[in-house]
Design an enzyme around this catalytic site. Structure first.
Site, PDB file in Angstrom:
ATOM      1  N   ASP A  14       0.850  -1.189   0.000  1.00 50.99           N
ATOM      2  CA  ASP A  14       0.000   0.000   0.000  1.00 50.99           C
ATOM      3  C   ASP A  14       0.886   1.238   0.000  1.00 50.99           C
ATOM      4  O   ASP A  14       1.294   1.734   1.045  1.00 50.99           O
ATOM      5  CB  ASP A  14      -0.910  -0.027   1.231  1.00 50.99           C
ATOM      6  CG  ASP A  14      -2.010   1.019   1.154  1.00 50.99           C
ATOM      7  OD1 ASP A  14      -2.055   1.777   0.168  1.00 50.99           O
ATOM      8  OD2 ASP A  14      -2.828   1.073   2.086  1.00 50.99           O
ATOM      9  N   ALA A  15       1.217   1.719  -1.195  1.00 53.21           N
ATOM     10  CA  ALA A  15       2.103   2.867  -1.349  1.00 53.21           C
ATOM     11  C   ALA A  15       1.435   4.021  -2.091  1.00 53.21           C
ATOM     12  O   ALA A  15       1.947   5.131  -2.106  1.00 53.21           O
ATOM     13  CB  ALA A  15       3.380   2.459  -2.084  1.00 53.21           C
ATOM     14  N   LYS A  16       0.301   3.746  -2.742  1.00 50.53           N
ATOM     15  CA  LYS A  16      -0.495   4.761  -3.443  1.00 50.53           C
ATOM     16  C   LYS A  16       0.365   5.637  -4.351  1.00 50.53           C
ATOM     17  O   LYS A  16       0.258   6.858  -4.357  1.00 50.53           O
ATOM     18  CB  LYS A  16      -1.280   5.619  -2.449  1.00 50.53           C
ATOM     19  CG  LYS A  16      -2.275   4.803  -1.613  1.00 50.53           C
ATOM     20  CD  LYS A  16      -3.048   5.689  -0.643  1.00 50.53           C
ATOM     21  CE  LYS A  16      -4.026   4.884   0.180  1.00 50.53           C
ATOM     22  NZ  LYS A  16      -3.353   3.998   1.171  1.00 50.53           N
ATOM     23  N   ARG A  17       1.195   4.991  -5.138  1.00 46.12           N
ATOM     24  CA  ARG A  17       2.084   5.737  -6.036  1.00 46.12           C
ATOM     25  C   ARG A  17       1.282   6.320  -7.208  1.00 46.12           C
ATOM     26  O   ARG A  17       0.327   5.706  -7.706  1.00 46.12           O
ATOM     27  CB  ARG A  17       3.187   4.832  -6.574  1.00 46.12           C
ATOM     28  CG  ARG A  17       4.119   4.264  -5.509  1.00 46.12           C
ATOM     29  CD  ARG A  17       4.817   5.358  -4.721  1.00 46.12           C
ATOM     30  NE  ARG A  17       5.853   4.824  -3.865  1.00 46.12           N
ATOM     31  CZ  ARG A  17       6.036   5.170  -2.594  1.00 46.12           C
ATOM     32  NH1 ARG A  17       5.212   6.040  -2.015  1.00 46.12           N
ATOM     33  NH2 ARG A  17       7.023   4.655  -1.895  1.00 46.12           N
TER      34      ARG A  17
ATOM     35  N   THR B 178      -0.959  -0.490  -4.652  1.00 47.34           N
ATOM     36  CA  THR B 178      -1.992   0.543  -4.723  1.00 47.34           C
ATOM     37  C   THR B 178      -1.424   1.763  -5.442  1.00 47.34           C
ATOM     38  O   THR B 178      -0.266   2.143  -5.231  1.00 47.34           O
ATOM     39  CB  THR B 178      -2.503   0.955  -3.325  1.00 47.34           C
ATOM     40  OG1 THR B 178      -1.417   1.479  -2.554  1.00 47.34           O
ATOM     41  CG2 THR B 178      -3.146  -0.212  -2.608  1.00 47.34           C
TER      42      THR B 178
END
Length: 279
Positions: free
Chosen positions: A97-100, A127
């Site tokens: 879960d890094a939402k790059r 993510t």
């Protein structure tokens, strides 16, 4: 680790075998303290490997939150890297879960790090954020396809600020969230059972008029301590509920550091989701 099947197919198989639960690994400072650990890289390692040792061979999916590892610099990233390897070797799938979110070669760089088969942080799915335009995700989409990995794209998040962007209308008249879901539906059109390109949809949004049937997985954070319930998933996700990947963190991690207590908390939570989601 070589991926012989696409992420969506591997995810369905893993949830069929182990149940649908996704355990979030979120090493907050207060959780480290609750485990009697210092808020240091060493404490982070003891916490993370404690979760891995207790649950890696019992739970289908894990979702480590990159920020809580990044805050310890290179030592924290090393823990994330090793934990990801160990979880996958135990047969679990890992969603980092890094939402790059970026464009062009920069997005390709993120994709190479997290999604390429031999990348240093190679995981099963990542993510990502679509708010530079859905097309900006193309380098990550291409890398995921090549590696048999997946993506979870922010669509309908439960934070109160989310609707400012997600409920806004595009030039075509659809909401931004709707446009993201449409894009994912197109990516998953050829998948036999479950596509590899999923959406992040908060478990606490109550309900939505958007069509969540994207033929792909729906990552649902916000369960447990954040207020979402197993029973509430049907109301939010409707006919698409079987494609939900229910993510819970503090509800399970607070049972540690005793490994048996962690296992019992995970089993209890997993059973609740099995019943609602039909596993």
């Amino acid at each position: 680790m070589s991926n012989n099947k696409p992420f969506g197919a591997r995810l369905r198989s893993a949830m069929d075998a182990r149940g649908p639960l996704c355990v979030g690994i979120d090493p907050h400072a207060h959780l480290l303290d609750a485990w009697g650990l210092p808020d240091t890289a060493e404490g982070l390692a003891a916490f993370t490997y404690g979760v891995v040792d207790a649950l890696a061979d019992r739970v289908a999916v894990f979702k480590p939150q990159s920020a809580f590892f990044e805050r310890f610099g290179s030592a924290g990233i090393a823990v994330l890297e090793q934990a990801t390897i160990q979880l996958r070797e135990a047969g679990a799938l890992v969603i980092i879960d890094a939402k790059r979110g970026d464009i062009g070669t920069t997005m390709a760089g993120y994709a190479s790090a997290y999604l390429a088969e031999k990348g240093p942080l190679a995981c099963d799915a990542l993510t990502v954020s679509p708010y530079l335009g859905f097309g900006s995700l193309q380098p990550a989409i291409d890398e995921a396809r090549a590696a048999g990995a997946g993506l979870f794209v922010l669509a309908l998040t439960s934070n109160p600020e989310g609707p400012q962007f997600q409920s806004a209308r595009t030039a075509d008249g659809v909401t931004v969230a709707g446009a993201v879901l449409d894009g994912l539906r197109e990516l998953n059109a050829d998948a036999d059972d479950l596509g590899s390109f999923g959406a992040v949809v908060g478990a606490t949004i109550s309900s939505t008029a958007e069509n969540l049937d994207i033929n792909g997985p729906l990552l649902a954070p916000g369960l447990g301590a954040q207020g979402g319930t197993a029973e509430g998933l049907t109301k939010v996700f409707g006919a698409a509920v079987r494609n939900v990947v229910p993510s819970s963190s503090r509800e399970i991690l607070a049972a540690g550091p005793n490994p048996t207590a962690l296992q019992e908390a995970a089993a209890r939570t997993n059973d609740a989701y099995r019943t609602v989601l039909g596993y």
